[in-house]
Motif scaffolding. Sequence first.
Motif, mmCIF file in Angstrom:
data_model
loop_
_atom_site.group_PDB
_atom_site.id
_atom_site.type_symbol
_atom_site.label_atom_id
_atom_site.label_comp_id
_atom_site.label_asym_id
_atom_site.label_seq_id
_atom_site.Cartn_x
_atom_site.Cartn_y
_atom_site.Cartn_z
ATOM 1 N N SER A 34 31.290 34.342 3.822
ATOM 2 C CA SER A 34 30.133 35.096 3.315
ATOM 3 C C SER A 34 30.602 36.337 2.565
ATOM 4 O O SER A 34 30.003 36.732 1.578
ATOM 5 C CB SER A 34 29.184 35.468 4.448
ATOM 6 O OG SER A 34 29.778 36.404 5.315
ATOM 7 N N THR A 35 31.669 36.953 3.033
ATOM 8 C CA THR A 35 32.265 38.060 2.267
ATOM 9 C C THR A 35 33.748 37.812 1.998
ATOM 10 O O THR A 35 34.322 38.459 1.131
ATOM 11 C CB THR A 35 32.105 39.422 2.995
ATOM 12 O OG1 THR A 35 32.674 39.303 4.300
ATOM 13 C CG2 THR A 35 30.650 39.823 3.121
ATOM 14 N N GLY A 36 34.341 36.885 2.718
ATOM 15 C CA GLY A 36 35.746 36.533 2.480
ATOM 16 C C GLY A 36 35.860 35.627 1.259
ATOM 17 O O GLY A 36 34.855 35.205 0.677
ATOM 18 N N HIS A 37 37.093 35.336 0.877
ATOM 19 C CA HIS A 37 37.340 34.557 -0.345
ATOM 20 C C HIS A 37 38.220 33.346 -0.020
ATOM 21 O O HIS A 37 39.258 33.497 0.631
ATOM 22 C CB HIS A 37 38.046 35.422 -1.384
ATOM 23 C CG HIS A 37 37.262 36.644 -1.733
ATOM 24 N ND1 HIS A 37 36.235 36.628 -2.658
ATOM 25 C CD2 HIS A 37 37.314 37.906 -1.254
ATOM 26 C CE1 HIS A 37 35.707 37.841 -2.741
ATOM 27 N NE2 HIS A 37 36.344 38.635 -1.903
ATOM 28 N N ARG A 38 37.796 32.190 -0.551
ATOM 29 C CA ARG A 38 38.565 30.973 -0.309
ATOM 30 C C ARG A 38 40.002 31.134 -0.793
ATOM 31 O O ARG A 38 40.941 30.722 -0.131
ATOM 32 C CB ARG A 38 37.883 29.777 -1.006
ATOM 33 C CG ARG A 38 38.373 28.436 -0.523
ATOM 34 C CD ARG A 38 37.518 27.301 -1.062
ATOM 35 N NE ARG A 38 36.233 27.152 -0.391
ATOM 36 C CZ ARG A 38 36.061 26.537 0.773
ATOM 37 N NH1 ARG A 38 37.085 25.993 1.396
ATOM 38 N NH2 ARG A 38 34.865 26.449 1.312
ATOM 39 N N SER A 39 40.177 31.797 -1.948
ATOM 40 C CA SER A 39 41.558 31.901 -2.445
ATOM 41 C C SER A 39 42.383 32.973 -1.732
ATOM 42 O O SER A 39 43.568 33.106 -2.004
ATOM 43 C CB SER A 39 41.625 32.048 -3.961
ATOM 44 O OG SER A 39 40.558 32.774 -4.454
ATOM 45 N N ALA A 40 41.752 33.694 -0.801
ATOM 46 C CA ALA A 40 42.548 34.623 0.026
ATOM 47 C C ALA A 40 43.105 33.910 1.255
ATOM 48 O O ALA A 40 43.885 34.485 2.004
ATOM 49 C CB ALA A 40 41.684 35.797 0.466
ATOM 50 N N ILE A 41 42.693 32.653 1.442
ATOM 51 C CA ILE A 41 43.131 31.936 2.646
ATOM 52 C C ILE A 41 44.566 31.462 2.462
ATOM 53 O O ILE A 41 44.884 30.784 1.479
ATOM 54 C CB ILE A 41 42.195 30.737 2.935
ATOM 55 C CG1 ILE A 41 40.800 31.267 3.266
ATOM 56 C CG2 ILE A 41 42.745 29.889 4.078
ATOM 57 C CD1 ILE A 41 39.751 30.188 3.377
ATOM 58 N N ASN A 42 45.392 31.824 3.397
ATOM 59 C CA ASN A 42 46.800 31.448 3.336
ATOM 60 C C ASN A 42 46.917 29.917 3.415
ATOM 61 O O ASN A 42 46.447 29.302 4.369
ATOM 62 C CB ASN A 42 47.522 32.105 4.519
ATOM 63 C CG ASN A 42 49.008 32.059 4.370
ATOM 64 O OD1 ASN A 42 49.564 30.996 4.136
ATOM 65 N ND2 ASN A 42 49.634 33.207 4.492
ATOM 66 N N PRO A 43 47.541 29.289 2.381
ATOM 67 C CA PRO A 43 47.596 27.821 2.368
ATOM 68 C C PRO A 43 48.413 27.234 3.515
ATOM 69 O O PRO A 43 48.264 26.057 3.846
ATOM 70 C CB PRO A 43 48.249 27.492 1.013
ATOM 71 C CG PRO A 43 48.767 28.779 0.465
ATOM 72 C CD PRO A 43 48.139 29.912 1.193
ATOM 73 N N ALA A 44 49.233 28.069 4.155
ATOM 74 C CA ALA A 44 50.062 27.563 5.260
ATOM 75 C C ALA A 44 49.268 27.458 6.559
ATOM 76 O O ALA A 44 49.799 27.048 7.592
ATOM 77 C CB ALA A 44 51.250 28.503 5.459
ATOM 78 N N VAL A 45 47.981 27.817 6.502
ATOM 79 C CA VAL A 45 47.231 28.013 7.741
ATOM 80 C C VAL A 45 46.046 27.056 7.837
ATOM 81 O O VAL A 45 45.399 26.746 6.843
ATOM 82 C CB VAL A 45 46.754 29.499 7.755
ATOM 83 C CG1 VAL A 45 45.664 29.731 8.743
ATOM 84 C CG2 VAL A 45 47.930 30.423 8.042
ATOM 85 N N LYS A 46 45.775 26.587 9.050
ATOM 86 C CA LYS A 46 44.609 25.717 9.286
ATOM 87 C C LYS A 46 43.336 26.566 9.183
ATOM 88 O O LYS A 46 43.269 27.647 9.775
ATOM 89 C CB LYS A 46 44.745 25.139 10.686
ATOM 90 C CG LYS A 46 43.781 24.059 11.055
ATOM 91 C CD LYS A 46 44.321 23.429 12.346
ATOM 92 C CE LYS A 46 43.390 22.464 12.981
ATOM 93 N NZ LYS A 46 43.896 22.030 14.305
ATOM 94 N N PHE A 47 42.360 26.058 8.445
ATOM 95 C CA PHE A 47 41.152 26.850 8.178
ATOM 96 C C PHE A 47 39.895 26.142 8.672
ATOM 97 O O PHE A 47 39.693 24.958 8.399
ATOM 98 C CB PHE A 47 41.044 27.102 6.666
ATOM 99 C CG PHE A 47 39.699 27.660 6.245
ATOM 100 C CD1 PHE A 47 39.242 28.864 6.766
ATOM 101 C CD2 PHE A 47 38.899 26.981 5.330
ATOM 102 C CE1 PHE A 47 38.001 29.382 6.398
ATOM 103 C CE2 PHE A 47 37.664 27.482 4.949
ATOM 104 C CZ PHE A 47 37.212 28.685 5.484
ATOM 105 N N TYR A 48 39.055 26.863 9.412
ATOM 106 C CA TYR A 48 37.739 26.364 9.805
ATOM 107 C C TYR A 48 36.677 27.184 9.077
ATOM 108 O O TYR A 48 36.634 28.410 9.223
ATOM 109 C CB TYR A 48 37.521 26.516 11.312
ATOM 110 C CG TYR A 48 38.317 25.548 12.157
ATOM 111 C CD1 TYR A 48 37.762 24.342 12.585
ATOM 112 C CD2 TYR A 48 39.624 25.847 12.544
ATOM 113 C CE1 TYR A 48 38.490 23.455 13.376
ATOM 114 C CE2 TYR A 48 40.347 24.965 13.333
ATOM 115 C CZ TYR A 48 39.778 23.777 13.751
ATOM 116 O OH TYR A 48 40.493 22.907 14.531
ATOM 117 N N ASP A 49 35.835 26.523 8.301
ATOM 118 C CA ASP A 49 34.718 27.179 7.630
ATOM 119 C C ASP A 49 33.610 27.297 8.680
ATOM 120 O O ASP A 49 32.850 26.352 8.906
ATOM 121 C CB ASP A 49 34.273 26.311 6.436
ATOM 122 C CG ASP A 49 33.214 27.010 5.604
ATOM 123 O OD1 ASP A 49 32.588 27.969 6.095
ATOM 124 O OD2 ASP A 49 33.008 26.584 4.451
ATOM 125 N N CYS A 50 33.548 28.434 9.336
ATOM 126 C CA CYS A 50 32.677 28.516 10.510
ATOM 127 C C CYS A 50 32.148 29.929 10.711
ATOM 128 O O CYS A 50 32.823 30.907 10.449
ATOM 129 C CB CYS A 50 33.495 28.021 11.699
ATOM 130 S SG CYS A 50 33.443 28.984 13.174
#
Length: 329
Positions: A34-50
Amino acid sequence: MAILICGGAGYIGSHTVRLLVESGEDVIIADNLSTGHRSAINPAVKFYDCDIRDKIALQKIFAENKIEAVFHFAAFIEAGESVVLPLKYFSNNVVGMEILLEAMTEAGVDKIIFSSSAAVYGEPEKIPVDELAAKNPVNPYGDSKFIMEIMMRRVSAAHGVRFVSLRYFNACGAIEDASIGEDHHPESHLIPLILQVPLGKREHITIFGDDYPTDDGTCIRDYIHVLDLAAAHQNALNYLRNGGESDFFNLGNGQGFSVKEIISTAGKVTAQKIKTVIGARRAGDPARLIASSDKARKILGWQPRFDDIEKIISTAWKWHSTHPNGFND
Ligand code: UFG
């Protein structure tokens, strides 16, 4: 075991993820973007859109992964907005914390490191501000952080979840390689707004009041680099791993700079003249906020690396000048 970073796609969360990954920790991010950015997500890390208010989604994360500790960055942060939309803050921040603590206690996760704020103190009576200063938040954002601290303290006593609450003063700067940085919509923080002037995105910076009881009449703040905040989370994790008791810590450099001093340093860093306009005071702005972080230095062994304001603003400028539109998502 993994560290769950709620809000790991946000400004301070993404910098903390970077440090943790670099030091070999197993990291998982939960963020509703909601305020974070998809491209700020470290690609080495498992991500839950939650969303952290979604208990079923949290239960799934705790069931699918062995989580050792939670770092909680997932909160709204705009003090001004919180006055107009208090329920938005009580829902995401306070209810979010309640659901997160419920899911943690049910899953037997017993460590949490929380992003608190100098906003819990409101207008402090004594400078520098230490952790024992009166807690008198002056807006619903500050209220929400204070309530979240109380919730952790009570849950800690009842259920044995240990916490470290880190009260940030003015977070700023970016990682030195400028691969991630600050990108809020709308932006309300002083340094990114000033830097929009040399970027040609803003004609001038408005100084919110020059009649405060300070040397140059503008508000004084304690600016602390985002990587130093991230490092404090690592120290806090080690502290809890070593059996440390639940506690609260201020994080700042212990040095104050006025709005005018920040503008003039930004002018030097960018080698441009920054046009200023004097505006009215912004409601709820304390004249002076400077941290005493002696407790974090002593107990957590925290030592800020960035203690030079010019260097701090240079890291912000490197990010903004290479990403004038932020993350583009
Ligand atoms: N300011 C201006 N012009 C602007 C923006 C800010 O003069 O366009 C001034 C503010 O009045 C304040 C200083 O710059 O004196 C810093 O303002 P920020 O908005 O960057 O930061 P705050 O000190 O208001 O807020 C910070 C955190 C909040 C937290 C608060 C605690 O960003 O999350 O400290 O008091 F709530």
